[in-house]
Design a protein around this motif. Structure first.
Motif, PDB file in Angstrom:
ATOM      1  N   MET A   1      27.405  45.669  68.191  1.00 11.34           N
ATOM      2  CA  MET A   1      27.230  44.224  68.137  1.00 11.34           C
ATOM      3  C   MET A   1      27.700  43.669  66.789  1.00 11.34           C
ATOM      4  O   MET A   1      28.433  42.675  66.733  1.00 11.34           O
ATOM      5  CB  MET A   1      25.764  43.857  68.375  1.00 11.34           C
ATOM      6  N   TYR A   3      29.758  44.976  64.733  1.00 10.95           N
ATOM      7  CA  TYR A   3      31.206  45.119  64.588  1.00 10.95           C
ATOM      8  C   TYR A   3      31.933  43.992  65.313  1.00 10.95           C
ATOM      9  O   TYR A   3      32.912  43.445  64.797  1.00 10.95           O
ATOM     10  CB  TYR A   3      31.659  46.476  65.127  1.00 10.95           C
ATOM     11  N   ARG A   4      31.478  43.642  66.497  1.00 11.93           N
ATOM     12  CA  ARG A   4      32.093  42.543  67.241  1.00 11.93           C
ATOM     13  C   ARG A   4      31.991  41.238  66.445  1.00 11.93           C
ATOM     14  O   ARG A   4      32.937  40.435  66.423  1.00 11.93           O
ATOM     15  CB  ARG A   4      31.440  42.377  68.614  1.00 11.93           C
ATOM     16  N   LYS A   6      31.888  41.027  63.206  1.00 12.53           N
ATOM     17  CA  LYS A   6      32.855  41.178  62.119  1.00 12.53           C
ATOM     18  C   LYS A   6      34.262  40.807  62.585  1.00 12.53           C
ATOM     19  O   LYS A   6      34.994  40.084  61.895  1.00 12.53           O
ATOM     20  CB  LYS A   6      32.822  42.615  61.604  1.00 12.53           C
ATOM     21  N   VAL A   7      34.656  41.305  63.751  1.00  9.78           N
ATOM     22  CA  VAL A   7      35.986  41.010  64.286  1.00  9.78           C
ATOM     23  C   VAL A   7      36.141  39.511  64.525  1.00  9.78           C
ATOM     24  O   VAL A   7      37.153  38.902  64.167  1.00  9.78           O
ATOM     25  CB  VAL A   7      36.240  41.800  65.589  1.00  9.78           C
ATOM     26  N   HIS A   8      35.128  38.891  65.128  1.00  5.42           N
ATOM     27  CA  HIS A   8      35.183  37.459  65.399  1.00  5.42           C
ATOM     28  C   HIS A   8      35.297  36.656  64.103  1.00  5.42           C
ATOM     29  O   HIS A   8      36.035  35.667  64.040  1.00  5.42           O
ATOM     30  CB  HIS A   8      33.952  37.010  66.182  1.00  5.42           C
ATOM     31  N   ASN A 156      35.508  50.179  60.925  1.00  5.97           N
ATOM     32  CA  ASN A 156      34.117  50.321  61.348  1.00  5.97           C
ATOM     33  C   ASN A 156      33.547  51.498  60.566  1.00  5.97           C
ATOM     34  O   ASN A 156      33.818  52.656  60.886  1.00  5.97           O
ATOM     35  CB  ASN A 156      34.037  50.576  62.858  1.00  5.97           C
ATOM     36  N   THR A 172      37.440  40.585  79.645  1.00  5.53           N
ATOM     37  CA  THR A 172      36.390  40.298  78.667  1.00  5.53           C
ATOM     38  C   THR A 172      36.573  41.124  77.404  1.00  5.53           C
ATOM     39  O   THR A 172      36.455  40.608  76.285  1.00  5.53           O
ATOM     40  CB  THR A 172      35.009  40.593  79.278  1.00  5.53           C
ATOM     41  N   ASP A 173      36.879  42.421  77.568  1.00  2.92           N
ATOM     42  CA  ASP A 173      37.045  43.284  76.398  1.00  2.92           C
ATOM     43  C   ASP A 173      38.347  42.974  75.654  1.00  2.92           C
ATOM     44  O   ASP A 173      38.415  43.100  74.430  1.00  2.92           O
ATOM     45  CB  ASP A 173      37.034  44.752  76.826  1.00  2.92           C
ATOM     46  N   LEU A 176      38.364  40.093  72.775  1.00  4.28           N
ATOM     47  CA  LEU A 176      37.967  40.371  71.394  1.00  4.28           C
ATOM     48  C   LEU A 176      39.187  40.555  70.496  1.00  4.28           C
ATOM     49  O   LEU A 176      39.165  40.204  69.317  1.00  4.28           O
ATOM     50  CB  LEU A 176      37.086  41.625  71.342  1.00  4.28           C
ATOM     51  N   TRP A 177      40.292  41.097  71.066  1.00  6.59           N
ATOM     52  CA  TRP A 177      41.468  41.454  70.264  1.00  6.59           C
ATOM     53  C   TRP A 177      42.582  40.421  70.355  1.00  6.59           C
ATOM     54  O   TRP A 177      43.663  40.636  69.807  1.00  6.59           O
ATOM     55  CB  TRP A 177      41.979  42.826  70.708  1.00  6.59           C
TER      56      TRP A 177
END
Length: 270
Positions: A1, A3-4, A6-8, A156, A172-173, A176-177
């Motif tokens: 969670m 990490y997601r 952080k990416v956002h 990560n 959906t996955d 994120l990218w």
């Protein structure tokens, strides 16, 4: 969670800019696509040079920069044929850049390139289904220096050497990218899913910086310079070890090895 999240955060233009400013303030090398010509100009003079992936989107521009900077011999390799723009530039400049059509991992292509002082490769690694094979091929061609820039994913720290394989992810996955917020207009394989007809145009691998450096070390490179970005990394490397190779034994040798292993297995205690 976390990490997601952080990416956002890194996908936010303002936060991305603040991060870059902070890293520069701390004295870190911050990467930028626009700096690639400078790396070439700083190192190409008096050396042979090859650009792996020279055509797509750049029409041989980096090869021409190397030639203008005093490279002794310049080659360019791509799986896409020479574009009209490349041909026009080559004629207008009276250039001696040699174009080679082929996959850089294929033995015939490696043989055509030979060993070159500087191997330059930008925007290619994440487009290759087998990035380690590509790095090994680059090592076979590299005499003195590798200049590599590639898309990466944020580190990560809980999972060193983490990587993401993008094809076949769910919508959906994939979301994120998607880097549309940062101005990347279309990522084949991410924006609309995997597109087989696009071949190497697809985005295949998201490597974390630690995964990238481990692959480089395993392929026979030492990283001497790093320029970091939230979603990319530029490295300058020195070849320090032979490229990874697995030699397939001949039939007689293979049978002998199999017999030895079998005997050792029978001799082992239960």
């Amino acid at each position: 969670m976390w990490y997601r999240i952080k990416v956002h955060l890194f996908k936010n233009r303002s936060i991305n800019y603040i991060w870059r400013y902070a890293m520069a303030y701390l004295g870190r090398h911050v990467g930028n696509y626009a700096k690639l010509p400078d790396y070439i100009r700083n190192h190409a003079a008096g050396r042979s040079f090859v650009d792996i992936g020279c055509m797509w989107g750049v029409n041989g521009e980096y090869a021409f920069i190397a030639e203008e900077s005093g490279a002794t011999e310049v080659k360019g390799v791509d799986v896409f044929g020479p574009t009209p723009e490349f041909e026009e530039k080559k004629q207008a400049r009276n250039s001696n850049v040699t174009f080679i059509l082929g996959d850089a991992t294929h033995p015939d292509t490696i043989a055509q390139v030979g060993v070159v002082d500087i191997v330059f490769c930008a925007g290619v690694l994440y487009h290759h289904p087998s990035p380690f094979d590509l790095l090994v091929a680059l090592r076979r061609m590299c005499g003195e220096m590798l200049i590599l820039r590639t898309s990466t994913i944020p580190e990560n720290r809980a999972l060193p050497n983490m990587a993401v394989y993008w094809p076949m992810l769910s919508p959906t996955d994939r979301k994120l990218w998607n880097l549309a917020n940062l101005g990347v207009t279309h990522q084949v394989g991410i924006t609309n899913g995997f597109e087989p007809e696009q071949g190497f145009g697809n985005w295949f691998w998201g490597l974390s910086p630690s995964a990238l450096e481990s692959l480089l070390a395993n392929a026979g490179f030492r990283v001497d310079f790093r320029a970091t970005e939230p979603f990319a990394r530029t490295v300058i490397c020195t070849p320090v070890a032979p490229p990874f190779a697995h030699r397939l034994p001949g039939e007689e040798e293979a049978r002998h090895l199999a017999a030895t292993i079998s005997e050792e297995g029978l001799a082992s205690p239960a």
